[in-house]
Structure formats: C-alpha cells, structure tokens
Scaffold this active site. Structure first.
Site, PDB file in Angstrom:
ATOM      1  N   GLU A 162       0.834  -1.212   0.000  1.00  0.00           N
ATOM      2  CA  GLU A 162       0.000   0.000   0.000  1.00  0.00           C
ATOM      3  C   GLU A 162       0.864   1.256   0.000  1.00  0.00           C
ATOM      4  OE1 GLU A 162      -2.963  -0.117   3.085  1.00  0.00           O
ATOM      5  OE2 GLU A 162      -4.256  -1.393   1.892  1.00  0.00           O
ATOM      6  N   GLU A 319      -6.624  -7.430  -0.591  1.00  0.00           N
ATOM      7  CA  GLU A 319      -7.066  -7.372   0.816  1.00  0.00           C
ATOM      8  C   GLU A 319      -8.510  -6.903   0.875  1.00  0.00           C
ATOM      9  OE1 GLU A 319      -4.956  -4.748   3.424  1.00  0.00           O
ATOM     10  OE2 GLU A 319      -3.008  -5.350   2.658  1.00  0.00           O
ATOM     11  N   TRP A 327      -9.761   0.171  12.508  1.00  0.00           N
ATOM     12  CA  TRP A 327      -9.301   1.551  12.378  1.00  0.00           C
ATOM     13  C   TRP A 327     -10.426   2.551  12.122  1.00  0.00           C
ATOM     14  CZ3 TRP A 327     -10.928   2.398   7.482  1.00  0.00           C
ATOM     15  CH2 TRP A 327     -10.894   1.325   6.597  1.00  0.00           C
ATOM     16  N   GLU A 367      -3.190  -4.395  15.346  1.00  0.00           N
ATOM     17  CA  GLU A 367      -4.309  -4.917  14.552  1.00  0.00           C
ATOM     18  C   GLU A 367      -4.953  -6.154  15.177  1.00  0.00           C
ATOM     19  OE1 GLU A 367      -2.350  -4.953  10.689  1.00  0.00           O
ATOM     20  OE2 GLU A 367      -3.380  -3.075  10.208  1.00  0.00           O
TER      21      GLU A 367
HETATM   22  C1  GAL Z   1      -4.204  -2.271   5.001  1.00  0.00           C
HETATM   23  C2  GAL Z   1      -2.808  -2.837   5.160  1.00  0.00           C
HETATM   24  C3  GAL Z   1      -2.774  -4.094   5.986  1.00  0.00           C
HETATM   25  C4  GAL Z   1      -3.656  -3.945   7.198  1.00  0.00           C
HETATM   26  C5  GAL Z   1      -5.060  -3.609   6.751  1.00  0.00           C
HETATM   27  C6  GAL Z   1      -6.029  -3.471   7.898  1.00  0.00           C
HETATM   28  O1  GAL Z   1      -4.148  -0.883   4.879  1.00  0.00           O
HETATM   29  O2  GAL Z   1      -2.210  -3.096   3.923  1.00  0.00           O
HETATM   30  O3  GAL Z   1      -1.439  -4.360   6.362  1.00  0.00           O
HETATM   31  O4  GAL Z   1      -3.138  -2.930   7.997  1.00  0.00           O
HETATM   32  O5  GAL Z   1      -5.038  -2.382   6.071  1.00  0.00           O
HETATM   33  O6  GAL Z   1      -7.312  -3.096   7.439  1.00  0.00           O
END
Ligand code: GAL
Length: 691
Positions: A162, A319, A327, A367
């Site tokens: 990312e 993902e 978050w 996380e």
């Molecule tokens: C993305 C990231 C992952 C994880 C995920 C959580 O931004 O690539 O490593 O942090 O979010 O939602």
C-alpha cells in the site's frame, strides 16, 4: 504489461489442476510460533486457500542488523506452504524499515507540512524520495529476489505494501530537491513555471530553482498551482520508487509477475493509480467498506474503477476483511452473508483473486482487533465456516476465471486532477466533496438498475451512449475538444456545478462559467451561488438542492430547461439544462447537489433520452446489482441482492453456477444478501421472458 510467465497466480504450482480463482490472505507467520505454521497450512487447505502473501512486514526479521541476514525461517515457511499446495505472493518486505535503520539514518523519516519529523514505531516511516532509504530497500529486494528466484511456491511479487498509505506527502529537504527536478522536467524553464504558477500574484516570482519549496505551512493559502503540482509530484515520486523495486525484480526474476496493492477509493486520494497501472504486471487492490447507506455502492464503485484501471484485464483483490476492521471509530462486524457477498461483488467486477487481510487474527499488536480468516475464536467459528464456504463457492465458479467484465452502455468519469483541485483551500465553497458527488451519481445508476463503467478522462468515450462527468472541474482545452467530439458524434453527456472552470494549471477559462464547457452546454454563468451549510433550495420538479446553485443564462436556442429553481436567490432561473445539438447527442448541466436521493429522477430522464435502459426486471432495480462477465462464448450474469429481503424472479433463463436452487417453472428467489451467478450463451438475456 501482461504476465506471460508460466508462474501465474491463477495456476496452482504443485499439481495440474486447472486455473481457478486465487483465494487467500496476507500471512504473517513471524507473529506465531513454529507449531502453528503446520496447523495453518492444514486449515488453509480446509478453507480452499490457494495463495498467501508472505513477508510483507518482515524486514526486521530478515535483516536484524545492517550486516546480518536470517532467511532460514522464511525458507521453512515457503517450503511448508509449497508442500501443502499453497502458492506464494512474496513481498519484497520493504514496507516498514526496522529500528536499526532509522537509528542509523534518521534522515529517511518523513517530514509533515508543519515541519515535524515522524518517528519510527508504527510502519511506513520512510520518505519516498530518500536516496538512503532507496539504497537499503533495494538491497533487500535484491536479496529476496536472488534467494527465492527459483522457489517453486512463488507465483508473484508483492512490491512493498500500500505505497503511500501513510507516507504520500513528505515535505522534507529530499522531497524539496526531488520536487524541483520534477518541476524542471515539467516546465523546462523558470519562465514557464512562473507563468503556470501565476507568480505575479502575491509577489511569488521565482528567480532560481533553488528558491522553490514544497507547499509547507505558510502564512496564508499556498499558491494553488504549486499545491496541485505537489500532489502530482508526490504521486509520481512514489510511482518512481515502485519502478525502482520493480526494475530489480525484473532483472533477477523476469518470469515472475510483480504487483503492488492499490487502495482504490477506500484509502487516501494521493495516488493517481491510473498512472501507475502500466508499471506493474497485474493490478491488485485493497478495499475496506465503510458502514452507512452507501456501503455497498462504494464497494461496487471501487471495484468498477479498479476494473478500468486494470484496463479490463482480470485483477487481484489483495485485501478486504472477513468482518470488522480496527481503524474506524466504531468497528462493525459483518452480518451473515456479507463476507461472501462483498467478495463476490469484487468478482462480479472482474477480480480473479479474492484475498483478505489477514489469515490468522493477531494476538497482539495494533491490529489484534481486526478480523481475519481464522479469528481469535479459532476455526470453530462462524467466520471460519463462512470462509471455507466461500472457498467452495469460488471453486464452483472456476469457469468464470479469465472472463472479462462486459462494457456497460453508460460511464461515469473519475478524475484525479479535479478531485485534487476542488477540495483545495480558497474555493467558492469548502462544502464541495468530489468523491461524494461522483459516488452519488454511481448510487443513482445502481438505484435505476443501470450498469455503469467508471472511467478516467483518458478513456475512449466513443463506445458509450451516455457519460456522466460530475464536478469535472479541471478541463484542459484538449479534453474540452474530446467532449465536444463525443457529443457531436451522438454521445449524451451530463455534468454538474463547478465543472469546466479551470485548465490544467488551475487558471480560469475566462468569459463566464462553465468555462471550457460553456458552448457545449449552451449556458453562461456570471457568478456562482454556493449555499451555506444546512441551506437548501427547492426545484420545480420536486427535487431539493444543497451545497451549490448557479445563476444560469441560456445562450443557445438548442437548450431546454429540465428544472427551474423554485426558491432561493435563483428562483425562476434554470437549475437543470439540456442542450440537444442538431448534429449530435446532448449535453446536460445539473447546477446543484441533488444527492443520491435526488439524482435518480433526473438521471433516469437523461438516460432515457440517450436510449439506455435497465437490463433488470422493474421490481429488482435498485434491490439487485447486475454485472456481466464474458469469455466470448458465454456470459456470466452476477445478480447481487443488495437488500435484507428476498428478491424473487418469476422466470430466469440460464444455468446457475452458484446461488439458490431454481424453483419449479423457472423462477429464482435470491435470499437476503445472496449472490447468484448464471451462465448463458453470449448474447442471451436471462430475463427475456420476464418482460
Ligand atoms: C491495510 C494494510 C494491511 C492492514 C489492513 C487493515 O491498509 O495493507 O497491512 O493494515 O489495512 O485493514
């Protein structure tokens, strides 16, 4: 570039099964003791997992000190995965520099626009333009590529992670130097730059390149063109870094395709991904949903935009989440059916890989409250059962792989320059929200049951019957010419308030708004009429407008007024206009924000003027999203129930690859939040009998 390699993420590496949907997750074995790894592979097989992304945040484990390397654990993980038939999308591991590096070279840390240096201790704390960071990172990429060039599990490279998620805007001295170089390339001479930046305003004339800075915290509004160029530069600087990693990989492993995971829509707006796509071998995307009424619309919008960034080729969903994230202010769990529906909606828009963040939910770290394929509760859980069921569903959809999303007859334009420009400071209104306006138009298409592609301004529009380009604010002369040609070639265009106003340097097209689109639309506006927060106006067709109004004069007899303002300062004046030139299609202008509730009515009228109709039976429009993929001989109709109620179809013609069993007489009832995929011969309409 398309991967030509035998090693491809659709093809399992250790047996001769046919290509199938790639299915899996980020896998972070370094967070777990060795005993867990074997169990992981066993469960991955149970869930139908075919691919995992490994080593994304492993730099500190792989290189614990400047001259110390430890690959043994990763060798073991890759061997174990390979023996279990799981392929690997191997990360270059450069996403998060280890503490020894930031201690040795604090000058790699990014600097904010207020001059604060970000600290280590989270992730992605590096400057995109730091030559020192690049030297260390490329050394690691080289070590990874050399060591794993021939590992049979590796089917793809995952460059960094990312890019730009946390470090897109850096205002350091490294950035200042690189910004000047970028400006030299763009403008050639200081005279050109001074002209483009209009530096005669506020005494900003530059006499030497070294006087130029990034738009750091200043006493008032920074130069708007400087701000716009800094956004363009920042996107290009990260793209340049992406190229540097990719070049190392191509040199050492030319047969292994490389990608980097984009964040189309759900992430920041800093990266102009359409410009990045040509740098990688296949496009991959990360997407997380946001609770609220447009949750599914935004998912669909992001997937449609990713499809067009991938230029219609199958793409990789790198993902998304099985359930809650960690978050958002409140992290809502997904409801039954949503895990599969969210995944299949990406597939409906052309994804051939479905992956999650992450495989096993972390027990510690920032996380630990983010969902995963194996939750804290373990495999005896609803989440894991749904994960395994989705694995089976994807297997039944094997025939769909490699097919492409069939182009729609309507398109919606998304433009990074306009996004960046309208949301900058010193505008007529700070309430204008580019992404929200475009998303509202997309929602309106969905509610009418009309498929729409999401395209950028560089797309060939000639194949579309109808194109909506809301808030298309930055219109260089060449683009204005292409839009004219589109309309005079028979196309139907719609745009909105604050469109056509400036050129690529953010200079106003003089003579009245909407500037570059004034003649095409047949209207002229002398002054904008933005509305205050909470203020609204009534239109005579019953609609309600917010955010903006315009004082419109008609300048062309070919223009008709579709709606007038009934209240407010513009009462009696045109609110929505449409010019129908004798020699072409039409050009419509919507001068206020109608929102996702108000837009369907006017959009419906404009679409019917363009001859574009829904392919769904009337009762399903808005309740079901339809997308079509095709492989030339077959078409795959994806029917996605967007509601919490069942949706019944009396007659549906086609073979059901996945979804509910058809009822006697050829009917089909889609349960709440369910997805059906029908296979029909190309050119066949499954609803032909439904009327
Ligand atoms: C993305 C990231 C992952 C994880 C995920 C959580 O931004 O690539 O490593 O942090 O979010 O939602």
């Amino acid at each position: 570039m398309t991967p030509t390699s035998e090693r491809h993420w659709l093809r399992p590496t250790c047996d001769d099964r046919p290509a199938r949907f790639a299915y899996g997750a980020d896998y972070n074995p370094e967070q777990w003791p060795r005993e867990v790894w074997k169990e992981d592979v066993r469960l991955m097989r149970e869930a139908g997992v075919t691919v995992v992304s490994v080593a994304i945040f492993s730099w500190a484990r792989l290189q614990p000190a400047e001259d110390r390397w430890d690959f043994d654990w990763l060798d073991e993980v890759l061997d174990l995965l390979h023996s279990g038939g799981i392929s690997v999308d191997l990360a270059t591991a450069t996403a998060s520099p280890p503490p020894w590096l930031t201690t040795l070279h604090p000058e790699i840390l990014p600097v904010t626009h207020t001059g604060e240096t970000l600290s280590q201790g989270a992730r992605q704390h590096w400057r995109p333009t730091s030559p020192v960071f690049r030297r260390y990172a490329l050394r690691l990429v080289e070590a990874m590529a050399t060591r794993y060039a021939d590992h049979p599990a590796v089917v793809a490279w995952h460059i960094s992670n990312e890019l730009g998620c946390h470090n897109i805007y850096d205002y350091s001295d490294d950035a200042a130097r690189a910004f000047r170089d970028w400006l030299r390339t763009r403008y050639g001479t200081l005279d050109e730059l001074n002209r483009a930046w209009a530096t005669s305003f506020w005494s900003q004339y530059y006499g030497d390149w070294d006087q130029i800075q990034p738009p750091r915290l200043a006493a008032s509004h920074a130069n708007p063109t400087q701000q716009l160029d800094f956004k363009r530069f920042s996107s290009d600087a990260l793209r340049d870094y992406l190229r540097a990693e990719r070049d190392v990989l191509r040199r050492i492993t030319p047969d292994i395709p490389a990608t980097t995971n984009f964040m189309v829509m759900s992430g920041t707006k800093g990266m102009n991904y359409p410009d990045w796509a040509a740098e990688i071998d296949f496009v991959s995307n990360d997407h997380y949903t946001h609770p609220g009424p447009q949750r599914l619309d935004e998912l669909s919008f992001s997937a449609a935009l990713t499809h067009s960034i991938a230029q219609g080729r199958p793409w990789f969903l790198m993902e998304h989440s099985t359930s809650a994230v960690n978050w958002q202010p409140v992290n809502v769990a997904k409801r039954p059916g949503e895990l599969a529906r969210d995944s299949l909606l990406h597939v409906a828009h052309g994804a051939d890989a479905v992956c999650f963040f992450q495989w096993r939910q972390s027990a510690a770290g920032a996380e630990k409250h983010h969902s995963a394929m194996v939750p804290h509760a373990g495999p005896d859980s609803e989440v894991f059962r749904s994960v395994a069921e989705l694995g089976r569903t994807l297997e039944t959809l094997t025939p769909v792989t490699g097919s492409v999303r069939e182009p729609a007859r309507a398109a919606l334009v998304y433009d990074w320059d306009s996004w960046w420009a309208v949301e900058r400071d010193s505008q007529p209104s700070s309430l204008v929200d580019y992404r929200q306006e475009v998303l509202d138009w997309y929602s309106a298409f969905l509610s009418l049951g009309v498929r729409a592609d999401v395209v950028t301004t560089s797309a060939d529009l000639s194949g579309y019957d109808f194109v909506a380009a809301p808030l298309l604010h930055v219109v260089p002369t060449a683009l204005a010419g292409r839009l004219e040609a589109y309309v005079h070639g028979g196309g139907h265009l719609a745009t909105t308030y604050y469109a056509g106003v400036v050129d690529e340097n953010d200079h106003v097209h003089l003579g009245g708004y909407p500037g570059a689109l004034r003649d095409l639309l047949g209207i002229r506006i002398e002054e904008f009429g933005p509305l205050r927060d909470g203020e609204d106006v009534q239109l005579d067709d019953g609609a309600v407008g917010t955010v903006w109004t315009d004082r419109i004069d008609l300048t062309d007899p070919e223009v008709t007024v579709l709606a007038r303002y009934r209240t407010g300062d513009q009462a009696g004046r045109p609110a929505i206009t449409r010019r129908v030139p004798q020699d072409g299609g039409s050009a419509a202008y919507v001068s206020t924000r109608l929102g996702s509730q108000g837009l369907p009515d006017v959009l419906g009228r404009l679409l019917s003027g363009a001859g574009v109709r829904s392919e769904l039976p009337a009762h399903a429009r808005g309740r079901v999203e339809l997308t079509v993929r095709t492989d030339g001989s077959h078409a795959y109709w994806f029917l996605v129930n967007r509601t919490d109620e069942p949706v019944a179809f009396d007659t549906v013609d086609g073979e059901i690859l996945t979804g509910p069993t058809p009822v006697a007489g050829g009917g089909l009832t889609l349960p709440p939040r369910a997805v059906a995929v029908l296979r029909v011969a190309s050119g066949t309409d499954p609803f032909a009998q439904a009327g």
